[in-house]
Motif scaffolding. Structure first.
Motif, PDB file in Angstrom:
ATOM      1  N   MET A   1       0.837  -1.191   0.000  1.00  0.00           N
ATOM      2  CA  MET A   1       0.000   0.000   0.000  1.00  0.00           C
ATOM      3  C   MET A   1       0.873   1.241   0.000  1.00  0.00           C
ATOM      4  SD  MET A   1      -1.335  -0.169   3.924  1.00  0.00           S
ATOM      5  CE  MET A   1      -0.151  -0.392   5.228  1.00  0.00           C
ATOM      6  N   THR A   2       0.295   2.388  -0.219  1.00  0.00           N
ATOM      7  CA  THR A   2       1.017   3.644  -0.117  1.00  0.00           C
ATOM      8  C   THR A   2       0.826   4.183   1.275  1.00  0.00           C
ATOM      9  OG1 THR A   2      -0.905   4.834  -0.895  1.00  0.00           O
ATOM     10  CG2 THR A   2       0.693   4.192  -2.550  1.00  0.00           C
ATOM     11  N   GLY A   3       1.882   4.564   1.939  1.00  0.00           N
ATOM     12  CA  GLY A   3       1.760   5.082   3.287  1.00  0.00           C
ATOM     13  C   GLY A   3       1.391   3.990   4.276  1.00  0.00           C
ATOM     14  N   ASN A   4       0.803   4.374   5.391  1.00  0.00           N
ATOM     15  CA  ASN A   4       0.570   3.397   6.442  1.00  0.00           C
ATOM     16  C   ASN A   4      -0.875   3.288   6.887  1.00  0.00           C
ATOM     17  OD1 ASN A   4       0.228   5.759   7.784  1.00  0.00           O
ATOM     18  ND2 ASN A   4       2.153   5.663   8.909  1.00  0.00           N
ATOM     19  N   SER A   5      -1.808   3.809   6.108  1.00  0.00           N
ATOM     20  CA  SER A   5      -3.207   3.604   6.479  1.00  0.00           C
ATOM     21  C   SER A   5      -4.045   3.413   5.237  1.00  0.00           C
ATOM     22  CB  SER A   5      -3.745   4.794   7.279  1.00  0.00           C
ATOM     23  OG  SER A   5      -4.137   5.835   6.446  1.00  0.00           O
ATOM     24  N   TYR A   6      -5.098   2.633   5.396  1.00  0.00           N
ATOM     25  CA  TYR A   6      -6.067   2.484   4.319  1.00  0.00           C
ATOM     26  C   TYR A   6      -7.395   2.104   4.939  1.00  0.00           C
ATOM     27  CZ  TYR A   6      -4.763  -2.476   4.711  1.00  0.00           C
ATOM     28  OH  TYR A   6      -4.484  -3.722   5.158  1.00  0.00           O
ATOM     29  N   TYR A   7      -8.420   2.093   4.125  1.00  0.00           N
ATOM     30  CA  TYR A   7      -9.779   1.893   4.632  1.00  0.00           C
ATOM     31  C   TYR A   7      -9.955   0.432   4.999  1.00  0.00           C
ATOM     32  CZ  TYR A   7     -14.822   2.467   4.829  1.00  0.00           C
ATOM     33  OH  TYR A   7     -16.123   2.520   5.226  1.00  0.00           O
ATOM     34  N   SER A   8     -10.011   0.119   6.276  1.00  0.00           N
ATOM     35  CA  SER A   8     -10.062  -1.263   6.691  1.00  0.00           C
ATOM     36  C   SER A   8     -10.513  -1.385   8.128  1.00  0.00           C
ATOM     37  CB  SER A   8      -8.673  -1.895   6.551  1.00  0.00           C
ATOM     38  OG  SER A   8      -8.650  -3.205   7.048  1.00  0.00           O
ATOM     39  N   GLN A 188       7.077   6.912   3.736  1.00  0.00           N
ATOM     40  CA  GLN A 188       6.831   7.923   4.760  1.00  0.00           C
ATOM     41  C   GLN A 188       5.487   8.624   4.621  1.00  0.00           C
ATOM     42  OE1 GLN A 188      10.251   7.701   3.541  1.00  0.00           O
ATOM     43  NE2 GLN A 188      10.442   6.513   5.414  1.00  0.00           N
ATOM     44  N   ILE A 189       4.976   8.692   3.409  1.00  0.00           N
ATOM     45  CA  ILE A 189       3.774   9.496   3.181  1.00  0.00           C
ATOM     46  C   ILE A 189       2.525   8.626   3.145  1.00  0.00           C
ATOM     47  CG2 ILE A 189       3.778   9.404   0.649  1.00  0.00           C
ATOM     48  CD1 ILE A 189       3.105  12.456   0.799  1.00  0.00           C
TER      49      ILE A 189
END
Length: 405
Positions: A1-8, A188-189
Motif C-alpha cells: 500500500m502507499t503510506g501506512n493507512s487504508y480503509y479497513s 513515509q507518506i
C-alpha cells in the motif's frame, strides 16, 4: 500500500460479528433498495416489496425519502396492465458523483463519474516512475479542473475520492527502472490521509485491481453476475474477486491476487514455474519489444503494429491465465472470469478468445458452463474503480464495506 493507512477494519475476529442497531437496519434496507434498482435498471414499489419481503409501508417510506434526497427519479407510469398503473423508479444520474484516482508505475489517471458510473470527466498523466509529489500535484489539479468545468455539481453531491493503487510501491524500483531509493518517499507518506485533509468528502484507498473488479460489478461486464474472478493486465497483472454479488477483498485486501499464482514457465525459460505476473504483464511485453515499447505506456488504447512479439505475448498470457483460472475455479467454484487491462480492445479480445479456447479443454468436466468475458473499461478501469468505492461504501449493501467507517 502507499503510506501506512487504508480503509479497513482491524484484523480482529470479534470486529466482524455483532448485533445490528435499528439505525443500521434502516440504512441497510435503504442501500438494499438502491442496489436492487441499480441491478435491475428500474423497479416499482410493488416489485421492491416482492423482492425484499419488506412491508409496502416501509418500501414507500424508503423510496419516497430517496426520491426527495435526489437519489431516485420517478419514471412515467407503465399503463396497459391490470390494476393501477405501475410507477417505476430509477437511480438519478445526477444524484451522486465520485472521483477516482489511479496510481500506476508509469501513469496516473483521474476520473469523475456520476451515480450510474458514466464518466463525466477524465484526465491522465504519464511519468518515468511515480513520486508522491507528482501524483498529488496531478490529483489536486485534475479535481480542480473538473469542478471548474462542471460547476453545476454541488459539493454535497460528491460521495468521495477513491484511490486505486498498487500496494508497497517502494518495492518496485528495480522492476520499473527507477533510480535506487527514488520510491522510498512512499514509505513515509500516507497519500490517503494527505488528500483527506484537503477535501470535505471522504478519501479511501484500496488495491487498484480489486477496485477495478468493483467497477465491473457495479457498472460493467460483471453487473448482474453473482460471482466472477477478475484479471487486470497492467504493468503487472492483478485481480479481484466477486462472490454473491459482493466485492470480496479478503482479510488482507488481497483476494484474487492472480499475479502471485505459479504457472508453467514459457518454453526456453530454464525453469519449470514462474509467477503469473512474469508472463501476463505489460513489462514482459515491453521486454519482448527490445526497448521499442514506449507506445504501450503512452497510448494504451492504440499500440499500432507490434508484430510477432505481440502474438507471442498474447499466447503466453492466455496460457498463464488459463492455468491460473483453472486452479482458482477449483478452489472457489465461480462460473465467470472478466479479463481487462491497460490494453487496446483488439488485444483484450484476442486474449479473452485464446483463454476461452484453452479453458474449454481444461474445464470440460464442469457441470455448468464457464464464461470468459471481456472487461468494459480498459486502462480507465482502476480510476473508475477508485470512483466506485465511495459509491459502494455509501450507497450499496455490500457486506464487506457496509458499516465499516
Amino acid at each position: 500500500m502507499t503510506g501506512n493507512s487504508y480503509y479497513s477494519l482491524e484484523k480482529d475476529a470479534e470486529a466482524r460479528s455483532g448485533g445490528t442497531t435499528q439505525a443500521e437496519t434502516r440504512v441497510y434496507n435503504e442501500r438494499l433498495i438502491l442496489s436492487l434498482i441499480r441491478r435491475r435498471g428500474q423497479l416499482s414499489k410493488v416489485e421492491l416489496t416482492r423482492l425484499t419481503g419488506l412491508s409496502a409501508q416501509t418500501i414507500t417510506t424508503i423510496v419516497n425519502r430517496a426520491a426527495d434526497n435526489g437519489l431516485l427519479v420517478r419514471l412515467e407510469p407503465l399503463r396497459g396492465r391490470l390494476g393501477q398503473p405501475s410507477v417505476p423508479y430509477a437511480l438519478d444520474p445526477q444524484g451522486v458523483y465520485s472521483f477516482g484516482l489511479k496510481i500506476d508505475r508509469r501513469s496516473a489517471d483521474m476520473a469523475l463519474i456520476n451515480f450510474l458510473g458514466e464518466v463525466v470527466a477524465f484526465d491522465r498523466t504519464t511519468f518515468n516512475y511515480p513520486t508522491p509529489d507528482e501524483v498529488m500535484t496531478f490529483g489536486r489539479a485534475a479535481i480542480a479542473k473538473m469542478l471548474r468545468k462542471n460547476r453545476d455539481i454541488a459539493t454535497n453531491r460528491i460521495a468521495g475520492l477513491g484511490i486505486a493503487s498498487p500496494f508497497h510501491l517502494w518495492n518496485w524500483s528495480e522492476e520499473i527502472g527507477a533510480p535506487p531509493g527514488s520510491l522510498a518517499a512512499w514509505k513515509q507518506i500516507d497519500i490517503r490521509a494527505e488528500l483527506d485533509r484537503e477535501y470535505e468528502w471522504p478519501v479511501y484507498l484500496f488495491n487498484d485491481a480489486m477496485v477495478s473488479a468493483g467497477a465491473e460489478l457495479m457498472f460493467g461486464s460483471g453487473a448482474g453476475r453473482a460471482d466472477f474472478l477478475y484479471a487486470y493486465i497492467g504493468y503487472f497483472i492483478g485481480g479481484g474477486l466477486v462472490l454473491d454479488h459482493h466485492l470480496f477483498p479478503g482479510r488482507n485486501k488481497r483476494a484474487g491476487s492472480l499475479g502471485d499464482m505459479p504457472v508453467p514457465a514459457p518454453k526456453g525459460s530454464g525453469t519449470d514455474t514462474v509467477p503469473l505476473l512474469q508472463t501476463a504483464s505489460l513489462f514482459t511485453l515491453a521486454k519482448k519489444l527490445n526497448g521499442h515499447g514506449a507506445d504501450i505506456w503512452a497510448s494504451p488504447d492504440e499500440w499500432g503494429d507490434l508484430g510477432r512479439p505481440l502474438g507471442e505475448w498474447i499466447d503466453e498470457v492466455s496460457d498463464g491465465l488459463a492455468f491460473a483460472i483453472k486452479g482458482a475455479v477449483a478452489l472457489i467454484d465461480v462460473d465467470n472470469v472478466v479479463i481487462d487491462g491497460a490494453i487496446p480492445a483488439s488485444v483484450r479480445k484476442d486474449i479473452a478468445r485464446q483463454t476461452r479456447l484453452k479453458l474449454a479443454r481444461l474445464l470440460a468436466d464442469r457441470p455448468e458452463p464457464f464464461s470468459v468475458l471481456e472487461g468494459t473499461y480498459g486502462h480507465m478501469g482502476p480510476a473508475i474503480g477508485g470512483a466506485t468505492i465511495p459509491l459502494l461504501v455509501n450507497y450499496s449493501n455490500d457486506k464487506d464495506v457496509l458499516f465499516k467507517d
